[in-house]
Design a protein around this motif. Structure first.
Motif, PDB file in Angstrom:
ATOM      1  N   MET A   1       0.846  -1.178   0.000  1.00  0.00           N
ATOM      2  CA  MET A   1       0.000   0.000   0.000  1.00  0.00           C
ATOM      3  C   MET A   1       0.894   1.246   0.000  1.00  0.00           C
ATOM      4  O   MET A   1       1.816   1.363   0.803  1.00  0.00           O
ATOM      5  N   SER A   2       0.666   2.175  -0.924  1.00  0.00           N
ATOM      6  CA  SER A   2       1.544   3.324  -1.067  1.00  0.00           C
ATOM      7  C   SER A   2       1.325   4.329   0.051  1.00  0.00           C
ATOM      8  O   SER A   2       0.238   4.470   0.586  1.00  0.00           O
ATOM      9  N   ARG A   3       2.439   5.004   0.413  1.00  0.00           N
ATOM     10  CA  ARG A   3       2.354   6.052   1.408  1.00  0.00           C
ATOM     11  C   ARG A   3       1.803   7.319   0.768  1.00  0.00           C
ATOM     12  O   ARG A   3       2.177   7.690  -0.338  1.00  0.00           O
ATOM     13  N   ALA A   4       0.941   8.000   1.486  1.00  0.00           N
ATOM     14  CA  ALA A   4       0.360   9.237   0.988  1.00  0.00           C
ATOM     15  C   ALA A   4       1.240  10.409   1.361  1.00  0.00           C
ATOM     16  O   ALA A   4       2.003  10.363   2.323  1.00  0.00           O
ATOM     17  N   LEU A   5       1.122  11.479   0.575  1.00  0.00           N
ATOM     18  CA  LEU A   5       1.684  12.739   1.015  1.00  0.00           C
ATOM     19  C   LEU A   5       0.933  13.162   2.276  1.00  0.00           C
ATOM     20  O   LEU A   5      -0.288  13.025   2.346  1.00  0.00           O
ATOM     21  N   PRO A   6       1.616  13.684   3.279  1.00  0.00           N
ATOM     22  CA  PRO A   6       0.902  14.137   4.473  1.00  0.00           C
ATOM     23  C   PRO A   6       0.022  15.328   4.147  1.00  0.00           C
ATOM     24  O   PRO A   6       0.293  16.102   3.223  1.00  0.00           O
ATOM     25  N   ALA A   7      -1.034  15.487   4.921  1.00  0.00           N
ATOM     26  CA  ALA A   7      -1.967  16.580   4.676  1.00  0.00           C
ATOM     27  C   ALA A   7      -1.265  17.928   4.664  1.00  0.00           C
ATOM     28  O   ALA A   7      -1.592  18.810   3.857  1.00  0.00           O
ATOM     29  N   GLU A   8      -0.278  18.104   5.514  1.00  0.00           N
ATOM     30  CA  GLU A   8       0.386  19.408   5.626  1.00  0.00           C
ATOM     31  C   GLU A   8       1.117  19.816   4.356  1.00  0.00           C
ATOM     32  O   GLU A   8       1.430  20.998   4.165  1.00  0.00           O
ATOM     33  N   ARG A   9       1.364  18.876   3.455  1.00  0.00           N
ATOM     34  CA  ARG A   9       2.067  19.204   2.211  1.00  0.00           C
ATOM     35  C   ARG A   9       1.132  19.551   1.064  1.00  0.00           C
ATOM     36  O   ARG A   9       1.593  19.887  -0.022  1.00  0.00           O
ATOM     37  N   LEU A  10      -0.167  19.453   1.293  1.00  0.00           N
ATOM     38  CA  LEU A  10      -1.126  19.737   0.227  1.00  0.00           C
ATOM     39  C   LEU A  10      -1.802  21.083   0.467  1.00  0.00           C
ATOM     40  O   LEU A  10      -2.262  21.375   1.575  1.00  0.00           O
ATOM     41  N   PRO A  11      -1.911  21.910  -0.579  1.00  0.00           N
ATOM     42  CA  PRO A  11      -2.525  23.238  -0.421  1.00  0.00           C
ATOM     43  C   PRO A  11      -3.950  23.192   0.111  1.00  0.00           C
ATOM     44  O   PRO A  11      -4.387  24.134   0.779  1.00  0.00           O
ATOM     45  N   ALA A 191      -5.093   8.066   1.593  1.00  0.00           N
ATOM     46  CA  ALA A 191      -5.956   9.190   1.972  1.00  0.00           C
ATOM     47  C   ALA A 191      -5.240  10.136   2.931  1.00  0.00           C
ATOM     48  O   ALA A 191      -4.520   9.700   3.826  1.00  0.00           O
ATOM     49  N   GLN A 192      -5.479  11.436   2.736  1.00  0.00           N
ATOM     50  CA  GLN A 192      -4.958  12.427   3.676  1.00  0.00           C
ATOM     51  C   GLN A 192      -5.942  12.729   4.802  1.00  0.00           C
ATOM     52  O   GLN A 192      -5.568  13.358   5.795  1.00  0.00           O
ATOM     53  N   ALA A 193      -7.195  12.328   4.628  1.00  0.00           N
ATOM     54  CA  ALA A 193      -8.206  12.641   5.637  1.00  0.00           C
ATOM     55  C   ALA A 193      -9.072  11.424   5.918  1.00  0.00           C
ATOM     56  O   ALA A 193      -9.411  10.668   5.004  1.00  0.00           O
ATOM     57  N   LEU A 194      -9.397  11.256   7.187  1.00  0.00           N
ATOM     58  CA  LEU A 194     -10.438  10.309   7.581  1.00  0.00           C
ATOM     59  C   LEU A 194     -11.690  11.141   7.811  1.00  0.00           C
ATOM     60  O   LEU A 194     -11.712  11.985   8.712  1.00  0.00           O
ATOM     61  N   ALA A 218      -3.821   9.164  13.780  1.00  0.00           N
ATOM     62  CA  ALA A 218      -3.936   9.832  12.485  1.00  0.00           C
ATOM     63  C   ALA A 218      -2.934  10.973  12.385  1.00  0.00           C
ATOM     64  O   ALA A 218      -2.256  11.144  11.351  1.00  0.00           O
ATOM     65  N   HIS A 219      -2.811  11.753  13.427  1.00  0.00           N
ATOM     66  CA  HIS A 219      -1.891  12.888  13.393  1.00  0.00           C
ATOM     67  C   HIS A 219      -0.442  12.438  13.274  1.00  0.00           C
ATOM     68  O   HIS A 219       0.352  13.071  12.556  1.00  0.00           O
ATOM     69  N   ARG A 220      -0.088  11.356  13.933  1.00  0.00           N
ATOM     70  CA  ARG A 220       1.287  10.851  13.810  1.00  0.00           C
ATOM     71  C   ARG A 220       1.604  10.475  12.377  1.00  0.00           C
ATOM     72  O   ARG A 220       2.756  10.553  11.942  1.00  0.00           O
ATOM     73  N   LEU A 221       0.581  10.055  11.642  1.00  0.00           N
ATOM     74  CA  LEU A 221       0.768   9.630  10.259  1.00  0.00           C
ATOM     75  C   LEU A 221       0.465  10.748   9.258  1.00  0.00           C
ATOM     76  O   LEU A 221       0.383  10.507   8.059  1.00  0.00           O
ATOM     77  N   GLY A 222       0.309  11.963   9.753  1.00  0.00           N
ATOM     78  CA  GLY A 222       0.144  13.110   8.868  1.00  0.00           C
ATOM     79  C   GLY A 222      -1.230  13.252   8.255  1.00  0.00           C
ATOM     80  O   GLY A 222      -1.375  13.823   7.165  1.00  0.00           O
TER      81      GLY A 222
END
Length: 268
Positions: A1-11, A191-194, A218-222
């Motif tokens: 399963m691929s790692r997602a970009l963390p939410a903080e890196r997306l506009p 996913a960046q969000a649950l 969730a926060h630890r995983l961005g």
């Protein structure tokens, strides 16, 4: 399963947490009652200061992408019929609450150029028109796509690439509800969000989904945790105390007041 970009890196998530999301424009806020998913409802939310608007999309028989929750017109308009079976010429003649036209997603992108849209893909036929509309309006950085279909989410991620913000699909969310011991592994999904409810009924049981442990993991995983659909102020405060990153609400006036009380006022 691929790692997602963390939410903080997306506009899309650049405003920081907590965020308020106007559910269908805020459909039980008094001026919007009976006018869900209309330009008028979204305008009320935007004028109140909401930047995040939640909506749903379907495609007409001739491929026009409409912002509408149900697969049929019957519940909220003066016409009947399944959207997927009707041409845009017929859907455009329907009136929500007798007054408001069913909006195209193009219209929402154009009318609210500063807004960010949380978009639920309700039908397979809506996927291609949605990806085309996002490209046409250069809106990739201001959308988060969700769906109750894992395959649609996979297709959207493939079509739009790693800069697309998405929420978790039903398989991840269902497993998270049923097998909390594997939450940490599941949260490594793309996913960046649950975007989840507080509780979920399973037979005679109604286990709690949103817990402090879940939020912290969730926060630890961005990742963000957004909870739907919350309309009462005490519950909003409780969830924000747990550290959730967003609340989806129909009572946009109540959520506005709660955010202001906590030092996060909306800015019209």
């Amino acid at each position: 399963m691929s790692r997602a970009l963390p939410a903080e890196r997306l506009p899309y998530f650049a405003d920081g947490a907590p965020i308020g999301l106007a559910h269908r424009g805020g459909s039980t806020y008094e001026p919007n009652v009976g006018r869900e998913n209309t330009v008028a409802a979204f305008r009320e939310a935007v004028e109140m200061g909401y930047r995040y608007l939640e909506t749903d999309v379907h495609a007409t028989a001739d491929g026009r992408l409409v912002a509408f929750h149900d697969d049929v017109l019957d519940r909220v308009t003066d016409r009947r019929g399944t959207i997927a079976d009707l041409p845009w010429s017929e859907v455009s003649a329907a009136r929500i609450n007798g007054t408001d036209a069913v909006p195209l997603m193009d219209e929402l992108f154009e009318t609210f150029p500063q807004a960010r849209f949380n978009i639920d893909i309700k039908a397979p036929a809506a996927l291609a028109p949605l990806t085309e509309a996002i490209r046409r309006h250069d809106a990739l950085d201001r959308v988060c796509i969700g769906s109750f279909s894992d395959s649609r989410l996979r297709a959207a991620r493939k079509a739009l690439g790693p800069r697309l913000a998405t929420s978790a699909g039903p398989t991840d969310v269902a497993t998270m509800r049923l097998l909390p011991s594997v939450v940490s592994r599941l949260l490594r999904s793309p996913a960046q969000a649950l975007q989840i409810p507080v509780t979920h009924r399973i037979g005679p049981l109604t286990p709690t989904v949103v817990t402090r442990r879940l939020v912290e993991t969730a926060h630890r995983l961005g990742k963000h945790v957004h909870v739907w659909t919350i309309d009462e102020a005490p519950e909003m405060h409780r969830l924000l105390d747990l550290g959730v990153d967003g609340i989806v609400s129909d009572r946009i006036d109540t959520l506005r007041d709660v955010l202001a009380e906590r030092g996060h006022p909306l800015r019209p």
